[in-house]
Design a protein around this motif. Sequence first.
Motif, PDB file in Angstrom:
ATOM      1  N   GLU A  78       0.798  -1.225   0.000  1.00 52.95           N
ATOM      2  CA  GLU A  78       0.000   0.000   0.000  1.00 52.95           C
ATOM      3  C   GLU A  78       0.834   1.282   0.000  1.00 52.95           C
ATOM      4  OE1 GLU A  78      -3.650   0.068   1.713  1.00 52.95           O
ATOM      5  OE2 GLU A  78      -3.823  -2.051   2.142  1.00 52.95           O
ATOM      6  N   SER A  79       2.163   1.156  -0.082  1.00 48.89           N
ATOM      7  CA  SER A  79       3.011   2.342  -0.114  1.00 48.89           C
ATOM      8  C   SER A  79       4.348   1.990  -0.732  1.00 48.89           C
ATOM      9  CB  SER A  79       3.220   2.899   1.302  1.00 48.89           C
ATOM     10  OG  SER A  79       4.087   2.049   2.047  1.00 48.89           O
ATOM     11  N   LEU A  80       5.098   3.023  -1.110  1.00 51.89           N
ATOM     12  CA  LEU A  80       6.446   2.803  -1.626  1.00 51.89           C
ATOM     13  C   LEU A  80       7.339   2.203  -0.546  1.00 51.89           C
ATOM     14  CD1 LEU A  80       6.894   6.087  -3.697  1.00 51.89           C
ATOM     15  CD2 LEU A  80       6.305   3.808  -4.540  1.00 51.89           C
ATOM     16  N   ASN A  81       7.162   2.636   0.695  1.00 51.15           N
ATOM     17  CA  ASN A  81       7.926   2.045   1.798  1.00 51.15           C
ATOM     18  C   ASN A  81       7.692   0.551   1.901  1.00 51.15           C
ATOM     19  OD1 ASN A  81       9.323   4.276   2.791  1.00 51.15           O
ATOM     20  ND2 ASN A  81       7.630   4.928   4.096  1.00 51.15           N
ATOM     21  N   LEU A 121      -0.156  -4.211  -6.043  1.00 52.34           N
ATOM     22  CA  LEU A 121      -0.087  -2.816  -5.642  1.00 52.34           C
ATOM     23  C   LEU A 121      -1.503  -2.281  -5.461  1.00 52.34           C
ATOM     24  CD1 LEU A 121       2.605  -1.540  -8.197  1.00 52.34           C
ATOM     25  CD2 LEU A 121       2.958  -2.658  -5.977  1.00 52.34           C
ATOM     26  N   ARG A 122      -1.759  -1.675  -4.305  1.00 49.62           N
ATOM     27  CA  ARG A 122      -3.098  -1.136  -4.070  1.00 49.62           C
ATOM     28  C   ARG A 122      -3.201   0.279  -4.623  1.00 49.62           C
ATOM     29  NH1 ARG A 122      -7.100  -1.721   1.151  1.00 49.62           N
ATOM     30  NH2 ARG A 122      -8.843  -0.601   0.227  1.00 49.62           N
ATOM     31  N   PHE A 141      -5.533   4.101   2.178  1.00 47.21           N
ATOM     32  CA  PHE A 141      -5.468   2.825   1.474  1.00 47.21           C
ATOM     33  C   PHE A 141      -4.802   2.991   0.111  1.00 47.21           C
ATOM     34  CE2 PHE A 141      -9.501   2.515   4.016  1.00 47.21           C
ATOM     35  CZ  PHE A 141      -8.969   1.715   5.012  1.00 47.21           C
ATOM     36  N   GLY A 142      -3.605   2.442  -0.038  1.00 48.31           N
ATOM     37  CA  GLY A 142      -2.939   2.458  -1.327  1.00 48.31           C
ATOM     38  C   GLY A 142      -2.400   3.822  -1.721  1.00 48.31           C
ATOM     39  N   ILE A 195      -7.772  -2.810  -5.877  1.00 52.88           N
ATOM     40  CA  ILE A 195      -8.521  -1.571  -5.674  1.00 52.88           C
ATOM     41  C   ILE A 195      -9.809  -1.885  -4.938  1.00 52.88           C
ATOM     42  CG2 ILE A 195      -9.554  -1.736  -7.981  1.00 52.88           C
ATOM     43  CD1 ILE A 195      -9.493   1.437  -7.891  1.00 52.88           C
ATOM     44  N   PHE A 196     -10.066  -1.134  -3.868  1.00 44.30           N
ATOM     45  CA  PHE A 196     -11.234  -1.418  -3.021  1.00 44.30           C
ATOM     46  C   PHE A 196     -11.569  -0.150  -2.255  1.00 44.30           C
ATOM     47  CE2 PHE A 196     -12.801  -4.233   0.750  1.00 44.30           C
ATOM     48  CZ  PHE A 196     -14.105  -3.910   0.446  1.00 44.30           C
TER      49      PHE A 196
END
Length: 412
Positions: A120-123, A150-151, A172-173, A197-198
């Motif tokens: 959900e993130s680059l980290n 990937l979200r 989220f994402g 995706i949600f």
Amino acid sequence: MTKPTWFDTRIENALLKHQSPDDEQGYFVYQLDALKNHLEQLQQQDVIKLWFAVKANPLSKIIQTLDGAGFNFDVASSGELAQVLAQGISPDRVLNTGPAKSKKQLKAFVELGVKTFVVESLNQLNWLNEVIAEQALTAQGVVESPTVLLRVQLQWPDGEKNPLGGNSLTPFGLSVQEWQNVQVNDYPNLDICGLHIFQWGNMLSNEKMYSLWGQMVEPLTSLATDIGMELKILDLGGGLGIDYLNEGKQLSWQKIITDLADIKAQSGVEELWLELGRFAVAECGYYVVPVVDRKINYDQEQLVLAAGINHIIRPAITDQPFPVMLLRNSNAPSQAFDIHGPLCTSMDKLGHLTLPDDVTVDDKLVFGYCGAYGFTESMPFFLCHQLAAEYVFQEGNLVEIRPAQPATSYLA
């Protein structure tokens, strides 16, 4: 008194006969035979892979029933993972979601055998890549690359809000623009092959859901191309709704499958995933609670119950009450009541709902659709009331799984 359609009358006698002083502040019951039948119907298709969102109900018997029906499991915390693994479920069948994954948690999940992650993130993407590299170094060899989705968080021009965010900014994402900074080849330790995706919860219109799904296809497939991803998996989350307000807005599962077959073809993916929560388990659950008081305030009839949002908080945070019925026969005319719990806050209201006019102190009420977002979504510690018991009803028997617990069990 006509029984509502959401109530399974096969459970009625067991609830009427059940007497336990430990349950005088309310208890949950899950009809496992009905749940099994429902899950079997959901699996009679070959279009989508189904996951259960454990956050909806992590009770062991619920998880075991879903396991028997061939569901896989979406977990969003270490506690949910531990509960799923404790039921003998292989970590190969676990999908790790959730916006708050630390590197430490990712490492722990990998070490426990989880092989599928929603990032959900680059980290999170960098941390997971590092965890696998470190594992390979320790093992002095090649390790299996986890499957990574990937979200993505999209925005819609109508500005509609929704329990899961809808068009609101959420944690989220990431946006398409942020994910475009990534190139799949820069993460050699990961099999980045899907998008997730949600954003829409408790949807009750097949047409609206198909419209939203259709709008997602172009930006998601374009993103995959931009970052060098061979898009094999598309995870549309869940969001399939329950008609809590009895407005006649039931979703058609067959229409959902037909629509998703079309979305699958449009996106060109090999696998299409859904993570079902309430749509899988809500209808199997009930919450039973006694009436403590009845009174009138400014011409409004009020009922005060032994428990309220300390056991079922959903009505207070969504303005969608669980439906209710009186647990006995009555031929009295209907009357609208404001229904409150025992907490010292005006938030503790379970709805403005209709019951027979002769409802009185010590009567028991039954709330429906409590198989999802009941016990573990509640706020049980405020005012030091007891934790509710949980029962299952299976093959005609009511069996206690978790006993009620007094405040002394958790107060220090």
